[in-house]
Design a protein around this motif. Structure first.
Motif, PDB file in Angstrom:
ATOM      1  N   MET A   1      19.204  14.917  -9.168  1.00  0.00           N
ATOM      2  CA  MET A   1      20.308  15.845  -8.947  1.00  0.00           C
ATOM      3  C   MET A   1      19.938  17.269  -9.316  1.00  0.00           C
ATOM      4  O   MET A   1      20.758  18.176  -9.248  1.00  0.00           O
ATOM      5  CB  MET A   1      21.531  15.409  -9.769  1.00  0.00           C
ATOM      6  CG  MET A   1      22.087  14.060  -9.352  1.00  0.00           C
ATOM      7  SD  MET A   1      23.572  13.602 -10.280  1.00  0.00           S
ATOM      8  CE  MET A   1      22.886  13.339 -11.911  1.00  0.00           C
ATOM      9  N   LEU A  43      21.583   8.375 -18.608  1.00  0.00           N
ATOM     10  CA  LEU A  43      22.236   8.617 -17.327  1.00  0.00           C
ATOM     11  C   LEU A  43      22.374   7.301 -16.577  1.00  0.00           C
ATOM     12  O   LEU A  43      21.445   6.489 -16.560  1.00  0.00           O
ATOM     13  CB  LEU A  43      21.428   9.590 -16.477  1.00  0.00           C
ATOM     14  CG  LEU A  43      21.168  10.976 -17.055  1.00  0.00           C
ATOM     15  CD1 LEU A  43      20.323  11.789 -16.086  1.00  0.00           C
ATOM     16  CD2 LEU A  43      22.463  11.698 -17.359  1.00  0.00           C
ATOM     17  N   GLN A  44      23.544   7.096 -15.983  1.00  0.00           N
ATOM     18  CA  GLN A  44      23.752   5.942 -15.114  1.00  0.00           C
ATOM     19  C   GLN A  44      24.158   6.487 -13.754  1.00  0.00           C
ATOM     20  O   GLN A  44      25.316   6.825 -13.507  1.00  0.00           O
ATOM     21  CB  GLN A  44      24.827   5.012 -15.691  1.00  0.00           C
ATOM     22  CG  GLN A  44      24.669   3.578 -15.255  1.00  0.00           C
ATOM     23  CD  GLN A  44      25.492   2.621 -16.103  1.00  0.00           C
ATOM     24  OE1 GLN A  44      26.558   2.967 -16.581  1.00  0.00           O
ATOM     25  NE2 GLN A  44      25.003   1.418 -16.280  1.00  0.00           N
ATOM     26  N   PHE A  45      23.136   6.659 -12.900  1.00  0.00           N
ATOM     27  CA  PHE A  45      23.340   7.301 -11.599  1.00  0.00           C
ATOM     28  C   PHE A  45      24.332   6.495 -10.758  1.00  0.00           C
ATOM     29  O   PHE A  45      24.289   5.264 -10.760  1.00  0.00           O
ATOM     30  CB  PHE A  45      21.978   7.393 -10.880  1.00  0.00           C
ATOM     31  CG  PHE A  45      22.019   8.180  -9.607  1.00  0.00           C
ATOM     32  CD1 PHE A  45      21.969   9.560  -9.630  1.00  0.00           C
ATOM     33  CD2 PHE A  45      22.137   7.530  -8.388  1.00  0.00           C
ATOM     34  CE1 PHE A  45      22.015  10.296  -8.450  1.00  0.00           C
ATOM     35  CE2 PHE A  45      22.183   8.255  -7.207  1.00  0.00           C
ATOM     36  CZ  PHE A  45      22.119   9.639  -7.253  1.00  0.00           C
ATOM     37  N   PRO A  46      25.276   7.148 -10.043  1.00  0.00           N
ATOM     38  CA  PRO A  46      25.345   8.601  -9.865  1.00  0.00           C
ATOM     39  C   PRO A  46      26.450   9.273 -10.672  1.00  0.00           C
ATOM     40  O   PRO A  46      26.687  10.460 -10.489  1.00  0.00           O
ATOM     41  CB  PRO A  46      25.661   8.721  -8.376  1.00  0.00           C
ATOM     42  CG  PRO A  46      26.578   7.546  -8.125  1.00  0.00           C
ATOM     43  CD  PRO A  46      26.104   6.441  -9.042  1.00  0.00           C
ATOM     44  N   SER A  47      27.148   8.526 -11.528  1.00  0.00           N
ATOM     45  CA  SER A  47      28.414   9.076 -12.007  1.00  0.00           C
ATOM     46  C   SER A  47      28.534   9.307 -13.513  1.00  0.00           C
ATOM     47  O   SER A  47      29.370  10.099 -13.932  1.00  0.00           O
ATOM     48  CB  SER A  47      29.565   8.156 -11.572  1.00  0.00           C
ATOM     49  OG  SER A  47      29.373   6.857 -12.107  1.00  0.00           O
ATOM     50  N   THR A  64      29.108  13.765 -14.634  1.00  0.00           N
ATOM     51  CA  THR A  64      27.884  14.574 -14.579  1.00  0.00           C
ATOM     52  C   THR A  64      28.140  16.053 -14.832  1.00  0.00           C
ATOM     53  O   THR A  64      27.194  16.815 -15.016  1.00  0.00           O
ATOM     54  CB  THR A  64      27.170  14.388 -13.228  1.00  0.00           C
ATOM     55  OG1 THR A  64      28.091  14.663 -12.157  1.00  0.00           O
ATOM     56  CG2 THR A  64      26.652  12.955 -13.091  1.00  0.00           C
TER      57      THR A  64
END
Length: 235
Positions: A1, A43-47, A64
């Motif tokens: 991102m 981080l736990q993509f995407p939120s 994020t």
């Protein structure tokens, strides 16, 4: 991102760096009551951005943009959480300084169980830090000057005794059987069968295959890819 997320335990804040702006959360009175001593970020993509609070024994969830979403209280078995990982299978690892264990569990679905096989993980150093590359878990103790590389099931793959003369203070990254450690004197690569190799004269908060970030927040091109031993980066 195109964003970097950092923690400052000293200041009790979360920072998001991006080309557009620098965003800081944690210095407001409402959030400070929850975020007392940040000790780990995942981080736990995407939120989701998950942050471990050591004193509160909670995991706080942010989006994020670092808007606070809620928190989870850790199970009572975990008494002094000092490091936090989310593995590729979605389970959580937490290093516990008081019990000197690494716990594994799925929040809301299972009770914590000790993670790691063999004597190396039976009793962990109380200052252990954790990092992973998706397939391996890297564990570092500054007090013991030791690094362990394990698979995600907790089976030991490799260990390194770190010379005190290097002044290593923290983990900077890992890739397969290589681990990258940093301190005031620079950043080194450790890998099986070779001597420690200095790959940056400066300390690095994190280093990836193609980039690294220095403590002042500068993201520069050129990571560890060029230093990997032959055969590591390709099958």
């Amino acid at each position: 991102m195109g964003r970097l997320y950092l923690l400052s335990a000293r200041n009790g804040v979360i920072v998001r760096l991006s080309p557009e702006e620098t965003m800081k959360r944690g210095d407001g009175p409402a959030l400070m009551s929850r975020l007392q001593e940040p000790a780990g970020l995942q981080l736990q993509f995407p939120s989701s951005v998950w942050v471990l609070d050591r004193i509160g024994k909670t995991i706080l969830e942010f989006d994020t943009d670092l808007n606070y979403l809620g928190s989870l209280t850790l199970p009572s078995q975990i008494e002094d959480p000092i490091a936090f990982l989310i593995l590729s299978d979605g389970s959580w690892l937490l290093a516990d300084a008081l019990n000197q264990k690494i716990w594994q569990f799925n929040p809301g679905f299972s009770t914590p169980v000790p993670w790691g096989a063999g004597r190396f993980f039976a009793v962990i150093p109380p200052d252990l830090s954790l990092i992973d590359d998706g397939n391996s878990v890297y564990c570092f103790s500054p007090a013991e000057s030791v690094v362990w590389i394990a698979d995600t099931q907790g089976r030991l793959l490799q260990s390194f005794q770190i010379p005190d003369s290097l002044g290593i203070q923290y983990l900077a990254g890992g890739w397969k059987e290589c681990v990258f450690l940093s301190g005031p004197e620079g950043t080194w690569m450790f890998s099986r069968g070779i001597s420690p190799e200095k790959i940056d004269d400066k300390s690095c908060l994190r280093i990836w295959k193609n980039s690294r970030i220095h403590p002042d927040g500068t993201l520069i091109p050129g990571g560890f890819d060029l230093y990997l031993p032959k055969g590591i980066s390709t099958p």
